[in-house]
Design a protein around this motif. Sequence first.
Motif, PDB file in Angstrom:
ATOM      1  N   LEU A 122      30.891  31.666  33.448  1.00 48.93           N
ATOM      2  CA  LEU A 122      29.892  30.815  34.090  1.00 48.93           C
ATOM      3  C   LEU A 122      29.677  31.207  35.540  1.00 48.93           C
ATOM      4  CD1 LEU A 122      30.587  27.244  32.676  1.00 48.93           C
ATOM      5  CD2 LEU A 122      28.933  28.940  31.917  1.00 48.93           C
ATOM      6  N   ILE A 123      30.761  31.466  36.239  1.00 47.86           N
ATOM      7  CA  ILE A 123      30.631  31.889  37.634  1.00 47.86           C
ATOM      8  C   ILE A 123      30.035  33.297  37.692  1.00 47.86           C
ATOM      9  CG2 ILE A 123      31.895  32.356  39.768  1.00 47.86           C
ATOM     10  CD1 ILE A 123      33.834  30.142  38.985  1.00 47.86           C
ATOM     11  N   SER A 124      30.355  34.132  36.735  1.00 44.94           N
ATOM     12  CA  SER A 124      29.769  35.466  36.680  1.00 44.94           C
ATOM     13  C   SER A 124      28.259  35.397  36.482  1.00 44.94           C
ATOM     14  CB  SER A 124      30.397  36.288  35.552  1.00 44.94           C
ATOM     15  OG  SER A 124      31.759  36.520  35.820  1.00 44.94           O
ATOM     16  N   LEU A 125      27.781  34.415  35.723  1.00 47.55           N
ATOM     17  CA  LEU A 125      26.337  34.233  35.555  1.00 47.55           C
ATOM     18  C   LEU A 125      25.639  33.958  36.881  1.00 47.55           C
ATOM     19  CD1 LEU A 125      26.041  32.038  32.328  1.00 47.55           C
ATOM     20  CD2 LEU A 125      25.249  34.389  32.636  1.00 47.55           C
ATOM     21  N   LEU A 126      26.364  33.394  37.827  1.00 43.65           N
ATOM     22  CA  LEU A 126      25.817  33.108  39.154  1.00 43.65           C
ATOM     23  C   LEU A 126      25.858  34.327  40.066  1.00 43.65           C
ATOM     24  CD1 LEU A 126      27.504  29.636  39.716  1.00 43.65           C
ATOM     25  CD2 LEU A 126      25.128  30.078  39.044  1.00 43.65           C
ATOM     26  N   GLY A 127      26.368  35.447  39.551  1.00 42.91           N
ATOM     27  CA  GLY A 127      26.396  36.683  40.327  1.00 42.91           C
ATOM     28  C   GLY A 127      27.727  36.974  41.000  1.00 42.91           C
ATOM     29  N   TYR A 128      28.740  36.170  40.729  1.00 43.11           N
ATOM     30  CA  TYR A 128      30.044  36.403  41.345  1.00 43.11           C
ATOM     31  C   TYR A 128      30.814  37.452  40.557  1.00 43.11           C
ATOM     32  CZ  TYR A 128      29.449  32.299  44.297  1.00 43.11           C
ATOM     33  OH  TYR A 128      28.996  31.398  45.225  1.00 43.11           O
ATOM     34  N   LYS A 129      31.625  38.194  41.277  1.00 45.45           N
ATOM     35  CA  LYS A 129      32.524  39.182  40.687  1.00 45.45           C
ATOM     36  C   LYS A 129      33.957  38.764  41.008  1.00 45.45           C
ATOM     37  CE  LYS A 129      28.699  41.916  41.628  1.00 45.45           C
ATOM     38  NZ  LYS A 129      27.729  40.911  41.249  1.00 45.45           N
ATOM     39  N   PHE A 130      34.870  39.137  40.138  1.00 46.08           N
ATOM     40  CA  PHE A 130      36.276  38.790  40.314  1.00 46.08           C
ATOM     41  C   PHE A 130      37.072  40.057  40.608  1.00 46.08           C
ATOM     42  CE2 PHE A 130      34.449  35.262  38.270  1.00 46.08           C
ATOM     43  CZ  PHE A 130      35.243  34.163  38.564  1.00 46.08           C
ATOM     44  N   TYR A 131      37.939  39.950  41.602  1.00 48.78           N
ATOM     45  CA  TYR A 131      38.754  41.090  42.010  1.00 48.78           C
ATOM     46  C   TYR A 131      40.214  40.682  42.084  1.00 48.78           C
ATOM     47  CZ  TYR A 131      34.315  43.101  43.512  1.00 48.78           C
ATOM     48  OH  TYR A 131      33.028  43.573  43.550  1.00 48.78           O
ATOM     49  N   GLU A 132      41.068  41.600  41.692  1.00 42.43           N
ATOM     50  CA  GLU A 132      42.499  41.470  41.959  1.00 42.43           C
ATOM     51  C   GLU A 132      42.724  42.170  43.283  1.00 42.43           C
ATOM     52  OE1 GLU A 132      44.406  43.306  38.633  1.00 42.43           O
ATOM     53  OE2 GLU A 132      43.900  41.676  37.278  1.00 42.43           O
ATOM     54  N   ALA A 133      43.218  41.422  44.260  1.00 40.88           N
ATOM     55  CA  ALA A 133      43.372  41.982  45.600  1.00 40.88           C
ATOM     56  C   ALA A 133      44.793  41.770  46.087  1.00 40.88           C
ATOM     57  CB  ALA A 133      42.378  41.320  46.557  1.00 40.88           C
ATOM     58  N   GLU A 134      45.118  42.511  47.133  1.00 44.26           N
ATOM     59  CA  GLU A 134      46.412  42.369  47.796  1.00 44.26           C
ATOM     60  C   GLU A 134      46.151  42.423  49.293  1.00 44.26           C
ATOM     61  OE1 GLU A 134      50.213  45.168  48.040  1.00 44.26           O
ATOM     62  OE2 GLU A 134      49.855  44.395  46.005  1.00 44.26           O
ATOM     63  N   ASP A 135      46.771  41.479  50.016  1.00 45.72           N
ATOM     64  CA  ASP A 135      46.541  41.470  51.463  1.00 45.72           C
ATOM     65  C   ASP A 135      47.577  42.339  52.175  1.00 45.72           C
ATOM     66  OD1 ASP A 135      48.879  39.952  51.625  1.00 45.72           O
ATOM     67  OD2 ASP A 135      47.840  38.079  52.050  1.00 45.72           O
ATOM     68  N   ASP A 136      47.504  42.370  53.500  1.00 45.53           N
ATOM     69  CA  ASP A 136      48.388  43.243  54.273  1.00 45.53           C
ATOM     70  C   ASP A 136      49.844  42.794  54.277  1.00 45.53           C
ATOM     71  OD1 ASP A 136      47.766  41.011  55.758  1.00 45.53           O
ATOM     72  OD2 ASP A 136      47.265  42.102  57.587  1.00 45.53           O
ATOM     73  N   THR A 137      50.136  41.606  53.724  1.00 45.32           N
ATOM     74  CA  THR A 137      51.529  41.156  53.604  1.00 45.32           C
ATOM     75  C   THR A 137      52.105  41.475  52.224  1.00 45.32           C
ATOM     76  OG1 THR A 137      50.948  38.932  52.827  1.00 45.32           O
ATOM     77  CG2 THR A 137      51.104  39.265  55.225  1.00 45.32           C
ATOM     78  N   GLY A 138      51.281  42.058  51.342  1.00 48.77           N
ATOM     79  CA  GLY A 138      51.739  42.419  50.007  1.00 48.77           C
ATOM     80  C   GLY A 138      51.544  41.323  48.973  1.00 48.77           C
ATOM     81  N   VAL A 139      50.892  40.224  49.340  1.00 51.01           N
ATOM     82  CA  VAL A 139      50.671  39.115  48.418  1.00 51.01           C
ATOM     83  C   VAL A 139      49.392  39.373  47.621  1.00 51.01           C
ATOM     84  CG1 VAL A 139      50.201  36.638  48.245  1.00 51.01           C
ATOM     85  CG2 VAL A 139      51.867  37.476  49.910  1.00 51.01           C
ATOM     86  N   GLY A 140      49.503  39.249  46.301  1.00 48.01           N
ATOM     87  CA  GLY A 140      48.357  39.432  45.427  1.00 48.01           C
ATOM     88  C   GLY A 140      47.589  38.130  45.247  1.00 48.01           C
ATOM     89  N   PHE A 141      46.299  38.236  45.055  1.00 52.17           N
ATOM     90  CA  PHE A 141      45.460  37.056  44.854  1.00 52.17           C
ATOM     91  C   PHE A 141      44.174  37.465  44.156  1.00 52.17           C
ATOM     92  CE2 PHE A 141      44.526  38.866  48.972  1.00 52.17           C
ATOM     93  CZ  PHE A 141      43.147  38.845  49.062  1.00 52.17           C
ATOM     94  N   VAL A 142      43.426  36.475  43.690  1.00 51.11           N
ATOM     95  CA  VAL A 142      42.123  36.697  43.087  1.00 51.11           C
ATOM     96  C   VAL A 142      41.079  36.449  44.161  1.00 51.11           C
ATOM     97  CG1 VAL A 142      40.463  35.879  41.365  1.00 51.11           C
ATOM     98  CG2 VAL A 142      42.888  36.045  40.783  1.00 51.11           C
ATOM     99  N   LEU A 143      40.172  37.400  44.316  1.00 57.96           N
ATOM    100  CA  LEU A 143      39.075  37.273  45.266  1.00 57.96           C
ATOM    101  C   LEU A 143      37.781  37.171  44.467  1.00 57.96           C
ATOM    102  CD1 LEU A 143      38.133  37.325  48.249  1.00 57.96           C
ATOM    103  CD2 LEU A 143      37.855  39.792  47.979  1.00 57.96           C
ATOM    104  N   ILE A 144      37.031  36.100  44.705  1.00 58.68           N
ATOM    105  CA  ILE A 144      35.742  35.885  44.055  1.00 58.68           C
ATOM    106  C   ILE A 144      34.674  36.185  45.096  1.00 58.68           C
ATOM    107  CG2 ILE A 144      34.252  34.215  42.895  1.00 58.68           C
ATOM    108  CD1 ILE A 144      36.836  32.602  42.256  1.00 58.68           C
ATOM    109  N   SER A 145      33.744  37.069  44.753  1.00 62.08           N
ATOM    110  CA  SER A 145      32.737  37.487  45.725  1.00 62.08           C
ATOM    111  C   SER A 145      31.418  37.794  45.039  1.00 62.08           C
ATOM    112  CB  SER A 145      33.217  38.735  46.469  1.00 62.08           C
ATOM    113  OG  SER A 145      32.245  39.183  47.380  1.00 62.08           O
ATOM    114  N   LYS A 146      30.328  37.567  45.746  1.00 61.64           N
ATOM    115  CA  LYS A 146      29.020  37.975  45.233  1.00 61.64           C
ATOM    116  C   LYS A 146      28.748  39.435  45.559  1.00 61.64           C
ATOM    117  CE  LYS A 146      26.312  33.972  44.401  1.00 61.64           C
ATOM    118  NZ  LYS A 146      24.969  33.438  44.400  1.00 61.64           N
TER     119      LYS A 146
END
Length: 173
Positions: A122-146
């Motif tokens: 549903l969120i993808s239908l709105l043009g969002y993409k999902f990414y597996e990301a890691e920040d500079d501290t080494g913590v992984g997270f999901v980033l949702i972005s258009k």
Amino acid sequence: MNKIARFLLTASSIAPVGITLIFIGIIKNKQWLVWWSLGICVASFVSVVFFLCYATKHLTSLYKNVESISPANKEVTNYFLSYLFPLLGTDSIADKWQYAAFFYISLVFYICFSENYNFNPLISLLGYKFYEAEDDTGVGFVLISKEVITNLKDRDFEVIQLTDYTFLHVLRI
């Protein structure tokens, strides 16, 4: 906000199961199943759209330095199979509303407690993409972005934290 976000992301990620149940309702001529499933799908979609708009406008943003990122679309097959799973119990789901309710509730609890938001149609239908990301501290997270993100060099991302490990990328113009 964390629990609300988690619930809305979960509910909207499993809403397409309703499409399968609508199909079963049409085939089995069970109007209650068609209308209830349609109502749940629409309510999930409207709720998540409202939540994303609210979060973008009202929640405090912060900046994240993303060190690595990759598309989080590996889960599409698993979700697709989950959406079609109700077809296995077509007769029972169509004949008793309790089976359909149990299926929906079970799926919500499973996904909600697994914190698995790597794909949301549903969120993808709105043009969002999902990414597996890691920040500079080494913590992984999901980033949702258009935005289609292909370059991380010398870039901080303005984000809003939706859950402990889910962030919405804010594109300010």
